[in-house]
Scaffold this motif. Structure first.
Motif, PDB file in Angstrom:
ATOM      1  N   CYS A 242     -12.665 -65.692 -14.051  1.00 16.02           N
ATOM      2  CA  CYS A 242     -12.768 -66.628 -15.172  1.00 16.02           C
ATOM      3  C   CYS A 242     -13.889 -66.230 -16.115  1.00 16.02           C
ATOM      4  N   GLY A 243     -14.992 -65.760 -15.520  1.00 19.79           N
ATOM      5  CA  GLY A 243     -16.105 -65.307 -16.350  1.00 19.79           C
ATOM      6  C   GLY A 243     -15.663 -64.176 -17.259  1.00 19.79           C
ATOM      7  N   LEU A 244     -14.966 -63.185 -16.684  1.00 14.92           N
ATOM      8  CA  LEU A 244     -14.516 -62.033 -17.476  1.00 14.92           C
ATOM      9  C   LEU A 244     -13.514 -62.460 -18.544  1.00 14.92           C
ATOM     10  N   LEU A 245     -12.605 -63.356 -18.134  1.00 13.55           N
ATOM     11  CA  LEU A 245     -11.588 -63.847 -19.072  1.00 13.55           C
ATOM     12  C   LEU A 245     -12.263 -64.549 -20.249  1.00 13.55           C
ATOM     13  N   GLY A 246     -13.295 -65.344 -19.916  1.00 13.65           N
ATOM     14  CA  GLY A 246     -14.027 -66.052 -20.962  1.00 13.65           C
ATOM     15  C   GLY A 246     -14.652 -65.076 -21.950  1.00 13.65           C
ATOM     16  N   LEU A 247     -15.271 -64.023 -21.390  1.00 12.75           N
ATOM     17  CA  LEU A 247     -15.895 -63.027 -22.265  1.00 12.75           C
ATOM     18  C   LEU A 247     -14.851 -62.359 -23.152  1.00 12.75           C
ATOM     19  N   ALA A 248     -13.683 -62.075 -22.565  1.00 11.25           N
ATOM     20  CA  ALA A 248     -12.617 -61.435 -23.345  1.00 11.25           C
ATOM     21  C   ALA A 248     -12.170 -62.357 -24.480  1.00 11.25           C
ATOM     22  N   LEU A 249     -11.998 -63.641 -24.164  1.00 10.06           N
ATOM     23  CA  LEU A 249     -11.588 -64.603 -25.191  1.00 10.06           C
ATOM     24  C   LEU A 249     -12.627 -64.659 -26.308  1.00 10.06           C
ATOM     25  N   LEU A 250     -13.897 -64.668 -25.902  1.00  3.14           N
ATOM     26  CA  LEU A 250     -14.968 -64.747 -26.892  1.00  3.14           C
ATOM     27  C   LEU A 250     -14.965 -63.514 -27.790  1.00  3.14           C
ATOM     28  N   ARG A 251     -14.800 -62.348 -27.188  1.00  2.00           N
ATOM     29  CA  ARG A 251     -14.785 -61.105 -27.971  1.00  2.00           C
ATOM     30  C   ARG A 251     -13.665 -61.130 -29.006  1.00  2.00           C
ATOM     31  N   ALA A 252     -12.533 -61.693 -28.582  1.00  4.99           N
ATOM     32  CA  ALA A 252     -11.389 -61.733 -29.484  1.00  4.99           C
ATOM     33  C   ALA A 252     -11.447 -62.924 -30.426  1.00  4.99           C
ATOM     34  N   GLU A 253     -12.520 -63.713 -30.339  1.00  4.98           N
ATOM     35  CA  GLU A 253     -12.671 -64.923 -31.141  1.00  4.98           C
ATOM     36  C   GLU A 253     -11.483 -65.853 -30.982  1.00  4.98           C
ATOM     37  N   THR A 255     -10.238 -69.223 -29.450  1.00  9.51           N
ATOM     38  CA  THR A 255     -10.865 -70.430 -28.910  1.00  9.51           C
ATOM     39  C   THR A 255      -9.911 -71.244 -28.051  1.00  9.51           C
ATOM     40  N   ARG A 256      -8.617 -70.915 -28.129  1.00 15.78           N
ATOM     41  CA  ARG A 256      -7.675 -71.676 -27.302  1.00 15.78           C
ATOM     42  C   ARG A 256      -7.917 -71.359 -25.824  1.00 15.78           C
ATOM     43  N   GLY A 257      -8.146 -72.410 -25.030  1.00 18.83           N
ATOM     44  CA  GLY A 257      -8.364 -72.201 -23.599  1.00 18.83           C
ATOM     45  C   GLY A 257      -9.765 -71.756 -23.242  1.00 18.83           C
ATOM     46  N   LEU A 258     -10.603 -71.579 -24.243  1.00 12.52           N
ATOM     47  CA  LEU A 258     -11.951 -71.079 -23.963  1.00 12.52           C
ATOM     48  C   LEU A 258     -12.766 -72.085 -23.173  1.00 12.52           C
ATOM     49  N   ARG A 259     -12.701 -73.357 -23.631  1.00 12.63           N
ATOM     50  CA  ARG A 259     -13.474 -74.398 -22.941  1.00 12.63           C
ATOM     51  C   ARG A 259     -13.073 -74.502 -21.482  1.00 12.63           C
ATOM     52  N   ALA A 260     -11.736 -74.493 -21.259  1.00 11.76           N
ATOM     53  CA  ALA A 260     -11.243 -74.638 -19.890  1.00 11.76           C
ATOM     54  C   ALA A 260     -11.677 -73.457 -19.034  1.00 11.76           C
TER      55      ALA A 260
END
Lengths: 337, 475
Positions: A242-253, A255-260
């Protein structure tokens, strides 16, 4: 029975971490947002996002405390008579934090706001550190069953330090991730990038500290290390994922699903701790069963938890949805004069 | 005796073998509870006043009542925030100051707080919704979000009072070898002292909040702001408190008789009665010195009459309490004086209410015209707070040396390690600063209301832009 109440208690702990934790983290970013001019915009977003929900978020702490002292009074007394220093500091921190935040919002002059804001922000870092170190003390078995353990080494030790630092970092990561989403909702590209960068940094540092922490635990809390690397291993791996996924989402800007995703990472780490600790309340010397109240009390607590599920959860959802909807309805609000 | 001398005697309050931590622990608990209890009435009753005004505003299209409701909700938000954080500190203190109370009796004493937590949670959520809902929700839907706030406040009070009443009259537990082995939750919650203590606190909340609110507008009118807005604000608060006060005196009288029946040691302290006897006079003022009643005004047979409706009623004196748990002179004096202050202030307030009734009857249109009435009404809030605090002293100090009557002594419950003085010092300092800051914030809020209108003030719940947009529209 005791296990069931323990699960309900732990659900409260997790909720406090992912909701209250984000509040603390917002205080952390508030603290390092710079001077009154430079920090104005981030602080405004923090105020906006925190305002409606901070009180409800911190009610989870009360929930945890009352479940703990009614359900497991022996463990509660052992904790408070040993860890009175970090708990006392945390309690004072909560007063200062809440008061600082509330008064900053209610006052308009900059010097006043600065004082209240600084109080709010500083205590937002101190309090989660203390809670983290309390968790470390429990996990490493430094709280004796009958209480009155060493008042200093029980919370100033490697595992507690790791717990404290991780708590502050996790809070900062959560808050930055939530605030990134809030900035997107307000269609503010500058703030979006501002908090995105910070979320990436906090996430990366949290990851590094977690990995370093594994080695530390092996030396300082071998049982916890053993359980984390066996029974709780799936949770730890999922948390990392989840940590890695979060970082990937952040890099790609994205925001959908980021909070979760961010919340799930933190919730999984905390659950990992809970699962490793089971079936013990304190170290390996006080089991849940031995610490538990008579059954009738436990039934009341189960009732309270169920009522919370039936009444509180829908109200909370209503609160969060009304806040979100109103924000979405007014995308281009003028600046505060 | 000078103050310094009496302070020097304080540590001798409890028995000789007193643990070092007892004094700071008791002082800190007294201070933080005494602080928190002032905020409680606003959580319970100011929200009700706000709904009364809100309802009137919507029903009758009364713009001023609506404005009052809106402003009260903002003041309530600030007070609720301070109440929430000071309440959180109390829950830490229960463990840090009184670990043995929690360890041995947490299974019974603790769970009413779990129920309270539920109500508090509900209150926090709906306070946010209500404050945030101004101008954002449909009027009646918005009004209804305020109702749970009110109800949850009542439920929360009942739960906390249940825990406190249980300390006075513990029931519903089976103890074996000093350990609680069985709990009967219904008997714990609805213990012997519960119902009356609950109504007493509930009515006290309405009296305090009502008179304080009325006082604010009385001061405003004295300063020349004699508009309808101030009149409605004053009347809503004053009439609510005036309705609650006579009921409160009835409830109080009933409680005194219940204490006579069930808590004889407390009653002996209240009546300042060293020796058991009948035809007991009611002593007003006075003090116990070396076990003898000195000074004070004695009303013959009155205490016996009040306790049992006939002069021959026997009242147990302090001598009937076993020597090792008998309240000493200083403690009995505190309880007695607190009781006298509570009753005295109640009748003072009742006199003001009667004055108000007379004004109402004589000349309804100029009800609030008299400056002297307004002057007196403006201090009623303060008097009500003094009354509340002294009532609380009666019940808490009157229970000593027990923390749970018959089960656990306060000196055995206290923390044994560390030094509580620095903690107490820090708490004292922070609370004073927070209290002063809260008053300052409320004051500057009202000042801004007068200068810039309603929308310039934001509160700890709604987002900043809410205030911003409204100002934009208004200007």
């Amino acid at each position: 029975m005791a296990d069931l109440v323990a699960v309900f208690l732990f659900v409260g702990v997790i909720a406090y971490c992912v909701l209250g934790g984000a509040d603390f983290g917002a205080g952390f970013w508030d603290l390092i947002a710079g001077g009154a001019g430079r920090g104005r915009e981030p602080r405004r977003l923090i105020d906006d996002s925190l305002g409606p929900v901070w009180e409800a978020n911190h009610t989870w702490l009360i929930y945890c405390l009352v479940m703990l002292w009614s359900g497991f009074p022996t463990a509660f007394a052992a904790m408070t008579s040993t860890l009175y220093l970090p708990l006392g500091i945390a309690a004072l921190g909560i007063v200062l934090r809440g008061a600082g935040f509330a008064f900053r919002k209610a006052s308009i002059r900059t010097p006043e706001q600065r004082v209240y804001g600084a109080v709010f922000a500083l205590s937002s870092v101190l309090t989660p550190y203390c809670f983290g170190s309390v968790a470390g003390a429990l996990a490493s078995g430094r709280v004796p069953t009958h209480g009155n353990g060493n008042a200093v080494t029980s919370w100033l030790n490697p595992t507690s330090a790791l717990g404290g630092v991780l708590a502050v970092l996790a809070c900062a990561y959560l808050a930055a991730a939530y605030l990134t989403v809030a900035a997107r909702q307000q269609a503010d590209p500058h703030l979006l990038r501002y908090f995105r960068d910070r979320a990436v940094a906090a996430g990366a540092v949290t990851g590094v500290v977690s990995i370093a922490g594994v080695f530390l635990l092996r030396a300082d809390a071998p049982r916890l290390f053993h359980q984390l690397s066996h029974r709780a291993l799936p949770l730890a791996l999922l948390a990392a994922l989840c940590g890695l996924l979060g970082l990937a989402l952040l890099r790609a800007e994205r925001t959908r699903g980021l909070r979760a995703t961010a919340a799930a990472a933190v919730a999984l780490i905390v659950s990992g701790w809970g699962v490793s600790q089971y079936p013990y309340m304190l170290g390996t010397h006080l089991s849940l069963q031995d610490a538990a109240s008579p059954d009738a009390t436990l039934w009341v607590l189960v009732g309270v938890a169920c009522a919370a599920g039936v009444v509180i959860l829908p109200s909370l959802v209503l609160l969060f949805r009304v806040m979100d909807r109103a924000e979405a309805a007014e995308p281009a609000a003028p600046e505060t004069p | 005796m000078t103050t310094a001398e009496s302070l020097a005697h304080l540590p001798a309050l409890a028995a000789a073998a007193e643990p070092a931590q007892l004094l700071p622990a008791r002082e800190q608990m007294a201070f933080t509870l005494g602080f928190h209890i002032i905020l409680v009435p606003f959580g319970i009753a100011l929200t009700t006043l706000m709904l009364i005004a809100h309802h009137r505003g919507l029903r009758k299209g009364d713009a001023e009542a609506l404005l009052l409701a809106r402003r009260w909700s903002k003041a309530a938000a600030v007070l609720f925030a301070v109440g929430a954080i000071t309440g959180t500190v109390l829950s830490f203190e229960l463990g840090i100051l009184w670990p043995r109370l929690m360890r041995d009796y947490g299974s019974a004493f603790g769970f009413p707080f779990a129920i309270e937590g539920l109500f508090f949670f509900l209150e926090a959520i709906f306070v946010s919704l209500y404050i945030y809902g101004w101008g954002r929700m449909r009027p009646w839907a918005h009004f209804w979000t305020g109702v749970p706030v009110c109800l949850a406040g009542i439920g929360g009070t009942a739960s906390v009072v249940a825990a406190n009443a249980w300390m006075n009259q513990p029931g519903g537990i089976t103890v074996e070898h000093g350990k609680v082995v069985a709990v009967r939750p219904a008997e714990v919650f609805f213990n012997g002292a519960f119902w009356l203590e609950f109504w007493h606190m509930f009515l006290a909340a309405y009296i305090v909040a009502g008179f304080v609110v009325a006082g604010v507008y009385a001061v405003g009118m004295l300063r020349g702001r004699r508009d309808r807005y101030h009149r409605v604000g004053f009347l809503t608060g004053f009439v609510t408190a005036a309705c609650a006060l006579p009921l409160q005196i009835l409830v109080g009288d009933t409680i005194a008789r219940q204490v006579f029946d069930d808590e004889p040691a407390k009653f002996a302290s209240i009546e300042l009665l060293p020796v058991t006897g009948s035809h007991v006079p009611e002593t007003l003022g006075g003090a116990l010195v070396d076990g003898k009643v000195r000074y004070g005004i004695k009303v013959p047979d009155m205490a016996s009459l009040l306790a049992g409706f006939k002069p021959s009623t026997t009242i147990r004196g302090l001598e009937a309490v076993p020597a090792d748990v008998r309240p000493d002179d200083a403690q009995a004096n505190i309880v007695h004086w607190a009781f006298d202050v509570m009753v005295g202030t109640s009748f003072l307030m009742l006199a003001v209410v009667l004055w108000f009734g007379w004004l109402w009857w004589r000349r309804r249109s100029q009800l609030t015209a008299g400056r002297w009435f307004l002057r007196v009404a403006s201090v009623c809030g303060l008097v009500a707070v003094v009354c509340l605090e002294s009532g609380w002293v009666v019940t808490e100090v009157g229970r000593q040396p027990w923390i749970v009557v018959g089960h656990l002594l306060t000196r055995d419950a206290v923390a044994t390690k560390g030094d509580l003085w620095p903690f107490f010092g820090a708490v004292l300092l922070i609370y004073l600063v927070v209290g002063a800051a809260a008053l300052w914030v409320l004051r500057s809020m009202t000042r801004r209301w007068r200068q810039q209108g309603d929308e310039a003030v934001s509160v700890p719940y709604g987002p900043e832009r809410f205030a911003g947009t409204s100002t934009g529209k208004a200007s």
